[in-house]
Design a protein around this motif. Structure first.
Motif, PDB file in Angstrom:
ATOM      1  N   UNK A  40       0.821  -1.207   0.000  1.00 15.44           N
ATOM      2  CA  UNK A  40       0.000   0.000   0.000  1.00 15.44           C
ATOM      3  C   UNK A  40       0.861   1.266   0.000  1.00 15.44           C
ATOM      4  N   UNK A  41       2.050   1.176   0.582  1.00 22.07           N
ATOM      5  CA  UNK A  41       2.999   2.280   0.462  1.00 22.07           C
ATOM      6  C   UNK A  41       3.395   2.463  -0.990  1.00 22.07           C
ATOM      7  N   UNK A  42       3.547   1.340  -1.705  1.00 22.68           N
ATOM      8  CA  UNK A  42       3.826   1.412  -3.139  1.00 22.68           C
ATOM      9  C   UNK A  42       2.693   2.079  -3.893  1.00 22.68           C
ATOM     10  N   UNK A  43       1.453   1.784  -3.483  1.00 18.69           N
ATOM     11  CA  UNK A  43       0.297   2.429  -4.114  1.00 18.69           C
ATOM     12  C   UNK A  43       0.300   3.935  -3.852  1.00 18.69           C
ATOM     13  N   UNK A  44       0.669   4.327  -2.636  1.00 19.63           N
ATOM     14  CA  UNK A  44       0.761   5.756  -2.326  1.00 19.63           C
ATOM     15  C   UNK A  44       1.809   6.434  -3.199  1.00 19.63           C
ATOM     16  N   UNK A  45       2.961   5.795  -3.326  1.00 20.71           N
ATOM     17  CA  UNK A  45       4.036   6.341  -4.162  1.00 20.71           C
ATOM     18  C   UNK A  45       3.578   6.475  -5.606  1.00 20.71           C
ATOM     19  N   UNK A  72       1.286   4.804   5.349  1.00 16.81           N
ATOM     20  CA  UNK A  72       1.638   6.219   5.170  1.00 16.81           C
ATOM     21  C   UNK A  72       3.068   6.460   5.636  1.00 16.81           C
ATOM     22  N   UNK A  73       3.391   5.962   6.825  1.00 23.03           N
ATOM     23  CA  UNK A  73       4.755   6.150   7.338  1.00 23.03           C
ATOM     24  C   UNK A  73       5.776   5.400   6.494  1.00 23.03           C
ATOM     25  N   UNK A  74       5.440   4.180   6.091  1.00 24.56           N
ATOM     26  CA  UNK A  74       6.346   3.360   5.280  1.00 24.56           C
ATOM     27  C   UNK A  74       6.743   4.117   4.013  1.00 24.56           C
ATOM     28  N   UNK A  75       5.799   4.868   3.443  1.00 20.42           N
ATOM     29  CA  UNK A  75       6.048   5.652   2.232  1.00 20.42           C
ATOM     30  C   UNK A  75       6.740   6.978   2.522  1.00 20.42           C
ATOM     31  N   UNK A  76       7.014   7.259   3.816  1.00 19.30           N
ATOM     32  CA  UNK A  76       7.680   8.509   4.173  1.00 19.30           C
ATOM     33  C   UNK A  76       6.749   9.698   4.286  1.00 19.30           C
ATOM     34  N   UNK A  77       5.441   9.442   4.245  1.00 16.60           N
ATOM     35  CA  UNK A  77       4.467  10.526   4.301  1.00 16.60           C
ATOM     36  C   UNK A  77       4.036  10.785   5.748  1.00 16.60           C
ATOM     37  N   UNK A 126     -11.948   3.571   0.378  1.00 10.06           N
ATOM     38  CA  UNK A 126     -11.410   2.258   0.735  1.00 10.06           C
ATOM     39  C   UNK A 126     -12.504   1.196   0.749  1.00 10.06           C
ATOM     40  N   UNK A 127     -13.109   0.990  -0.413  1.00 12.44           N
ATOM     41  CA  UNK A 127     -14.011  -0.139  -0.588  1.00 12.44           C
ATOM     42  C   UNK A 127     -13.174  -1.410  -0.695  1.00 12.44           C
ATOM     43  N   UNK A 128     -13.822  -2.556  -0.555  1.00 14.43           N
ATOM     44  CA  UNK A 128     -13.108  -3.838  -0.523  1.00 14.43           C
ATOM     45  C   UNK A 128     -12.267  -4.045  -1.781  1.00 14.43           C
ATOM     46  N   UNK A 129     -12.828  -3.722  -2.963  1.00 14.87           N
ATOM     47  CA  UNK A 129     -12.079  -3.951  -4.198  1.00 14.87           C
ATOM     48  C   UNK A 129     -10.874  -3.015  -4.324  1.00 14.87           C
ATOM     49  N   UNK A 130     -11.027  -1.771  -3.854  1.00 13.37           N
ATOM     50  CA  UNK A 130      -9.906  -0.835  -3.892  1.00 13.37           C
ATOM     51  C   UNK A 130      -8.800  -1.254  -2.934  1.00 13.37           C
ATOM     52  N   UNK A 131      -9.206  -1.750  -1.785  1.00 16.71           N
ATOM     53  CA  UNK A 131      -8.242  -2.212  -0.794  1.00 16.71           C
ATOM     54  C   UNK A 131      -7.453  -3.402  -1.341  1.00 16.71           C
ATOM     55  N   UNK A 132      -8.147  -4.321  -1.964  1.00 16.97           N
ATOM     56  CA  UNK A 132      -7.474  -5.486  -2.555  1.00 16.97           C
ATOM     57  C   UNK A 132      -6.507  -5.063  -3.658  1.00 16.97           C
ATOM     58  N   UNK A 133      -6.908  -4.057  -4.431  1.00 12.06           N
ATOM     59  CA  UNK A 133      -6.044  -3.555  -5.515  1.00 12.06           C
ATOM     60  C   UNK A 133      -4.757  -2.956  -4.935  1.00 12.06           C
ATOM     61  N   UNK A 134      -4.877  -2.149  -3.877  1.00 15.02           N
ATOM     62  CA  UNK A 134      -3.703  -1.517  -3.289  1.00 15.02           C
ATOM     63  C   UNK A 134      -2.751  -2.546  -2.684  1.00 15.02           C
ATOM     64  N   UNK A 135      -3.312  -3.637  -2.168  1.00 17.01           N
ATOM     65  CA  UNK A 135      -2.476  -4.667  -1.547  1.00 17.01           C
ATOM     66  C   UNK A 135      -1.706  -5.492  -2.576  1.00 17.01           C
ATOM     67  N   UNK A 136      -1.981  -5.277  -3.846  1.00 11.67           N
ATOM     68  CA  UNK A 136      -1.290  -6.024  -4.904  1.00 11.67           C
ATOM     69  C   UNK A 136      -0.233  -5.193  -5.625  1.00 11.67           C
ATOM     70  N   UNK A 137       0.022  -3.969  -5.141  1.00  9.72           N
ATOM     71  CA  UNK A 137       1.087  -3.159  -5.733  1.00  9.72           C
ATOM     72  C   UNK A 137       2.453  -3.754  -5.394  1.00  9.72           C
ATOM     73  N   UNK A 138       3.464  -3.343  -6.168  1.00 11.23           N
ATOM     74  CA  UNK A 138       4.829  -3.780  -5.881  1.00 11.23           C
ATOM     75  C   UNK A 138       5.265  -3.175  -4.559  1.00 11.23           C
ATOM     76  N   UNK A 139       5.791  -3.978  -3.618  1.00 11.15           N
ATOM     77  CA  UNK A 139       6.168  -3.450  -2.299  1.00 11.15           C
ATOM     78  C   UNK A 139       7.226  -2.352  -2.409  1.00 11.15           C
ATOM     79  N   UNK A 140       7.069  -1.339  -1.591  1.00 15.21           N
ATOM     80  CA  UNK A 140       8.015  -0.218  -1.552  1.00 15.21           C
ATOM     81  C   UNK A 140       8.928  -0.389  -0.344  1.00 15.21           C
TER      82      UNK A 140
END
Length: 509
Positions: A40-45, A72-77, A126-140
């Motif tokens: 999800x940090x990757x999704x934020x980035x 949020x913190x993991x992404x430095x935000x 943060x609907x269920x489908x959006x949450x699942x999508x963010x959890x599949x981003x490349x890890x940051x």
């Protein structure tokens, strides 16, 4: 130093330990939680959130709240958690003020926010489908931050005016975390934290030492006492934070009284003044497990505290002064009571409480005037009036709530404590209102017990006050209401009560 490193380390050491638990079912372990956070940090980035950028959380309590916070913190935000109790317009105003690069909002709050938000394109639902999508981003990889960098913008409750954003740094959060482990309770992978109060406030802050030690975060599907009692039977060493009104509700519930409290951790109480009667009732139900803490958003959860053993001793000795106090200064924190010139007053004398220590905020966001007024020579001027008695701090009121009637100082909290001892009173708040003759007079807003007869209640309350305090301190008027207005942290909104009186006066004209 990045607060997210505490999660990364727990994922390394406690990978298979439950991290997020919904009621009694594990949602994810620490290994999976860290992976979700990194993705999800990757999704934020990917969405354009930069290190140091601000991300707002406008969410009710939910299993993925801690996940969002650490992403949020993991992404430095910088995280900006908002109370879900806020009106959408209030939330939108803060989102605009902080110049949020993104706002995460739950489906249940999204429609109202989208109607009033100035930039809906920067709102992620943060609907269920959006949450699942963010959890599949490349890890940051964790973005490194300096100790003095902002981590959490904590918006004050706004009980006396417009909320201000207290800038809590990574160093502040680290100091708060280590202080908890040093002088509140021992936490390890067998411990757990039950989120009964808002994760956007103290319950979320208290989560940090539990994350750092690989302990479980339990998100209940209900905060009903019967459900809480059921959860108390499922785990050992379960701690939770409650404001006073929730403590009162739990302490009186027969289901809680019958639950195995001997298996529990600590009952953390705070966010608003706690009456001695509520602490005594709480100890009668939970035993010597209550911890009464005093803090502010400007120095979260870490100014003074009365621990379980000290509280139990005070109760056994009928030491009301100790029970009405908020305890002694926390580890690493200096606390003084000073006069208007900043000079320390003697024990028993009243003054403003000031604080110095590693948990004190860096300042208010984009508000240099308020920062300069509140932070002076390294000390946080809290705006709270109090006194020290034998090393224990007793809070009297916010300085803005002090009432001067006929030249005499009256502390509404003292009057509230007296009224609360009336057998028919369930809840009460006292405020000062303008008076042509006396300058100010006291008005009491009273919630009676459901089975209490309302006939003659004003006379009964007045007689009760006269039997226990000086005549000039008693309220000049009483207003019977069904519920006191409170914010998400459980604090009474006295501005709302004043507005109600003003509106009522105008309607009578």
């Amino acid at each position: 130093m990045n607060t997210a490193h505490t999660l990364a380390e727990s994922a390394r050491v406690f990978a298979d330990q439950p991290a997020i638990v919904i009621d009694d079912q594990t949602d994810c372990d620490y290994g999976e939680l860290a992976h979700r956070v990194a993705c999800r940090a990757g999704a934020l980035h990917e969405s354009g959130v930069k290190p140091g950028g601000r991300v707002v959380l406008y969410l009710k309590n939910r299993p993925d709240y801690i996940e969002a916070l650490f992403a949020i913190w993991w992404a430095g935000a910088v995280a900006v958690p908002l109370s879900s109790m806020l009106h959408a317009r209030e939330a939108a105003s803060i989102i605009d003020d902080v110049r949020a690069q993104l706002t995460w909002v739950g489906e249940d709050l999204a429609d109202e926010l989208m109607d009033v938000c100035a930039n809906p394109g920067k709102v992620g639902i943060l609907a269920a489908e959006n949450l699942a999508h963010e959890r599949n981003f490349h890890p940051l990889p964790i973005v490194d931050r300096r100790p003095e960098d902002d981590a959490w913008i904590f918006f004050t409750s706004g009980t006396t005016g417009k909320p201000k954003g207290a800038r809590l740094t990574h160093a502040n959060l680290w100091a708060m975390t280590t202080a908890y482990c040093a002088d509140v309770e021992w936490v390890d992978e067998r411990s757990s934290l039950l989120h009964l109060a808002l994760q956007s406030h103290a319950s979320g802050l208290f989560a940090l030492p539990f994350i750092a030690k690989g302990a479980a975060q339990i998100v209940p599907s209900s905060t009903d006492p019967a459900h809480v009692a059921t959860l108390m039977r499922t785990r050992d060493n379960m701690t939770f934070f409650v404001p006073p009104i929730m403590l009162r509700r739990l302490s009186s519930a027969p289901e809680i009284k019958a639950a195995p409290v001997e298996r529990m951790g600590t009952v953390l109480v705070g966010a608003a003044p706690v009456l001695a009667e509520d602490l005594i009732a709480g100890m009668a139900t939970f035993g010597a497990r209550l911890w009464n803490g005093y803090g502010q958003g400007e120095s979260p959860c870490t100014i003074t505290a009365m621990g379980p053993r000290a509280m139990a001793t005070a109760a056994a000795e009928h030491n009301r002064v100790a029970l009405e106090s908020v305890g002694a200064p926390r580890i690493g924190t200096q606390v003084r009571v000073v006069d208007d010139d900043g000079n320390t007053v003697q024990d028993g004398e009243i003054g403003e409480v000031i604080v110095k220590g590693p948990t004190v905020m860096a300042g208010y966001l984009d508000n240099p005037e308020a920062t300069a007024e509140t932070l002076r020579d390294g000390w946080l001027f809290t705006g709270d009036l109090g006194r020290f008695d034998a090393g224990l701090l007793t809070l009297l009121d916010r300085s803005k709530d002090l009432v001067i009637s006929g030249g005499a100082n009256i502390y509404p909290r003292e009057v509230e404590q007296t009224l609360r001892q009336h057998a028919g009173v369930l809840d009460v708040a006292v405020i000062g209102i303008p008076d042509e003759e006396w300058g100010e007079r006291l008005a009491a807003f009273v919630v009676l017990h459901p089975d209490e007869d309302t006939h003659g209640f004003e006379r009964s309350l007045d007689e009760h006050c006269l039997s226990m305090m000086a005549r000039y301190k008693r309220p000049k008027e009483y207003h019977l209401i069904t519920e006191l207005p409170r914010n998400g942290a459980g604090k009474v909104l006295k501005t709302t009560l004043r507005e109600q009186l003003t509106a009522h006066a105008h309607n009578k004209e």
